[in-house]
Design a protein around this motif. Structure first.
Motif, mmCIF file in Angstrom:
data_model
loop_
_atom_site.group_PDB
_atom_site.id
_atom_site.type_symbol
_atom_site.label_atom_id
_atom_site.label_comp_id
_atom_site.label_asym_id
_atom_site.label_seq_id
_atom_site.Cartn_x
_atom_site.Cartn_y
_atom_site.Cartn_z
ATOM 1 N N GLU A 52 92.028 64.966 47.926
ATOM 2 C CA GLU A 52 92.610 64.718 49.331
ATOM 3 C C GLU A 52 92.851 65.772 50.332
ATOM 4 N N LEU A 53 93.016 66.801 49.763
ATOM 5 C CA LEU A 53 93.099 68.140 50.779
ATOM 6 C C LEU A 53 91.747 68.364 51.367
ATOM 7 N N ALA A 54 90.835 68.221 50.534
ATOM 8 C CA ALA A 54 89.188 68.607 51.160
ATOM 9 C C ALA A 54 89.018 67.490 51.935
ATOM 10 N N GLU A 55 89.343 66.092 51.644
ATOM 11 C CA GLU A 55 88.919 65.131 52.782
ATOM 12 C C GLU A 55 89.679 65.420 53.933
ATOM 13 N N ALA A 56 90.893 65.533 53.957
ATOM 14 C CA ALA A 56 91.770 65.924 54.977
ATOM 15 C C ALA A 56 91.325 67.026 55.938
ATOM 16 N N GLN A 57 90.910 68.050 55.201
ATOM 17 C CA GLN A 57 90.366 69.398 55.944
ATOM 18 C C GLN A 57 88.971 68.911 56.615
ATOM 19 N N ALA A 58 88.263 68.250 56.028
ATOM 20 C CA ALA A 58 86.835 67.871 56.417
ATOM 21 C C ALA A 58 87.022 66.878 57.592
ATOM 22 N N LYS A 59 88.053 66.031 57.696
ATOM 23 C CA LYS A 59 88.328 65.081 58.744
ATOM 24 C C LYS A 59 89.190 65.843 59.985
ATOM 25 N N GLY A 60 89.633 66.960 59.852
ATOM 26 C CA GLY A 60 90.392 67.651 60.894
ATOM 27 C C GLY A 60 91.867 67.031 60.617
ATOM 28 N N ARG A 61 92.364 66.564 59.822
ATOM 29 C CA ARG A 61 93.516 66.095 59.715
ATOM 30 C C ARG A 61 94.666 67.330 59.248
ATOM 31 N N LEU A 62 93.921 68.013 58.327
ATOM 32 C CA LEU A 62 94.725 68.952 57.626
ATOM 33 C C LEU A 62 95.010 70.129 58.898
ATOM 34 N N LYS A 63 94.097 70.437 59.779
ATOM 35 C CA LYS A 63 94.412 71.347 60.825
ATOM 36 C C LYS A 63 95.230 70.957 61.907
ATOM 37 N N GLY A 64 95.471 69.620 62.145
ATOM 38 C CA GLY A 64 96.385 69.011 62.902
ATOM 39 C C GLY A 64 97.585 69.134 62.549
ATOM 40 N N ALA A 65 97.865 68.579 61.071
ATOM 41 C CA ALA A 65 98.973 68.580 60.672
ATOM 42 C C ALA A 65 99.623 69.894 60.733
ATOM 43 N N LEU A 66 98.806 71.021 60.085
ATOM 44 C CA LEU A 66 99.285 72.662 60.217
ATOM 45 C C LEU A 66 99.852 72.889 61.691
ATOM 46 N N ALA A 67 98.941 72.502 62.484
ATOM 47 C CA ALA A 67 99.200 72.866 63.830
ATOM 48 C C ALA A 67 100.776 72.428 64.300
ATOM 49 N N ARG A 68 101.012 71.263 63.962
ATOM 50 C CA ARG A 68 102.367 70.711 64.453
ATOM 51 C C ARG A 68 103.440 71.176 63.411
ATOM 52 N N ALA A 69 103.215 71.586 62.167
ATOM 53 C CA ALA A 69 104.140 72.259 61.411
ATOM 54 C C ALA A 69 104.251 73.779 61.668
ATOM 55 N N PHE A 70 103.383 74.505 62.204
ATOM 56 C CA PHE A 70 103.503 76.074 62.729
ATOM 57 C C PHE A 70 103.827 76.055 63.989
#
Length: 228
Positions: free
Chosen positions: A73-91
Motif C-alpha cells: 500500500e505504501l508503494a502504491e501511494a508513493q507511485a500515485k503521489g498520495r504519499l508525498k502529498g500526505a507528507l507535505a501536509r504533515a510536515f
C-alpha cells in the motif's frame, strides 16, 4: 470550546519527541486516516534538507509522520503521489525528497530493529536455542514465546508447538508458535550461531517482559509486511 487533551493526542499527524512521551499509545496514519496502536505504525521523519527516511527507533528529532499501511500500500501511494502529498501536509512543507526505494528502506529498518532486539535478548540470556533445549524448557512451562524461522519445517514446528502447549497446559487448543518474517540465515547471522531455525524467549507467561520486548518490533514488521 477547547479540544479535550485525549482527543488531541490521538488525532495528531505530526509530533515531537517531547509530545510523544506524554501521548497515548495510538497514532493516526497520514494515508488511511485511521487511528491504530502505535506499535503497528511506522514513523517517518524529514531531514533538514527534506529527505524522508524511516525512524524505526522513534528517536529522531523534529516532526514525525506515521503510516499504518502495508508495504504494498505504501508503494502504491508513493507511485500515485498520495504519499508525498500526505507528507507535505504533515510536515507543512512541499520541499520533500522521497527515495525511490522508501518501501524497501522501511522494511530493512524494521527488520534491523527486530534482529537487534533478538541479539540483545541473546546477550542477556533471555533466548533459548536448539530444538532439544527449547523442547525441554517448553514442556517445563519456562517458555513465554516460541518462534520459528520462515523456512522451518512443518514437522519441526509441530513437535515444539506440542511441547509448548504441554508446558502451558493448553493441550488441544491448537496454539502454535509464531512464524518470524525471517529465514534461518538471517537469524543465524544476527545471533552468531549456526542454523538457527527455532528460538524461544524464556519466561513463565505471554506477558513476560522479554517476550513483550520482542513482540513490539515483530508486530510492527509483520503488520507492515501484511502478515499481522
Amino acid at each position: 470550546m477547547r479540544t479535550p487533551p485525549n482527543e488531541r493526542l490521538t488525532s495528531d499527524i505530526a509530533d515531537t519527541p517531547k509530545a510523544r512521551k506524554a501521548s497515548e499509545p495510538e497514532r493516526r496514519c497520514i494515508l488511511s486516516g485511521e487511528t491504530a496502536p502505535r506499535e503497528t505504525l511506522v514513523r517517518l521523519v524529514a531531514s533538514p534538507a527534506g529527505l524522508v527516511l524511516p525512524d524505526a527507533h522513534e528517536k529522531a528529532p523534529g516532526r514525525g509522520a506515521w503510516i499504518g499501511v502495508t508495504r504494498d500500500e505504501l508503494a502504491e501511494a508513493q507511485a500515485k503521489g498520495r504519499l508525498k502529498g500526505a507528507l507535505a501536509r504533515a510536515f507543512k512543507t512541499g520541499h520533500l525528497e522521497l527515495p525511490d526505494d522508501l518501501p524497501q528502506m522501511v522494511e530493512d529498518a524494521l527488520t534491523r530493529v527486530l534482529l537487534d532486539r533478538l541479539g540483545l535478548e541473546m546477550r542477556v540470556g533471555s533466548l533459548i536455542l536448539g530444538t532439544q533445549r527449547i523442547a525441554e524448557a517448553a514442556r517445563g512451562g519456562a517458555v513465554a514465546l516460541l518462534l520459528h524461522a520462515r523456512d522451518a519445517s512443518e514437522d519441526g514446528r509441530k513437535k515444539l508447538d506440542q511441547a509448548w502447549r504441554v508446558g502451558r497446559e493448553a493441550e488441544g487448543s491448537g496454539e502454535r508458535g509464531l512464524e518470524l518474517p525471517l529465514d534461518r540465515n538471517a537469524l543465524s547471522v544476527a545471533l552468531g550461531r549456526d542454523n538457527v531455525v527455532h528460538l524461544a524467549v524464556a519466561g513463565s507467561g505471554a506477558d513476560d517482559a522479554a517476550a513483550a520486548r520482542v513482540m513490539k518490533p515483530m508486530t510492527r514488521l509483520m503488520h507492515y509486511l501484511g502478515q499481522a
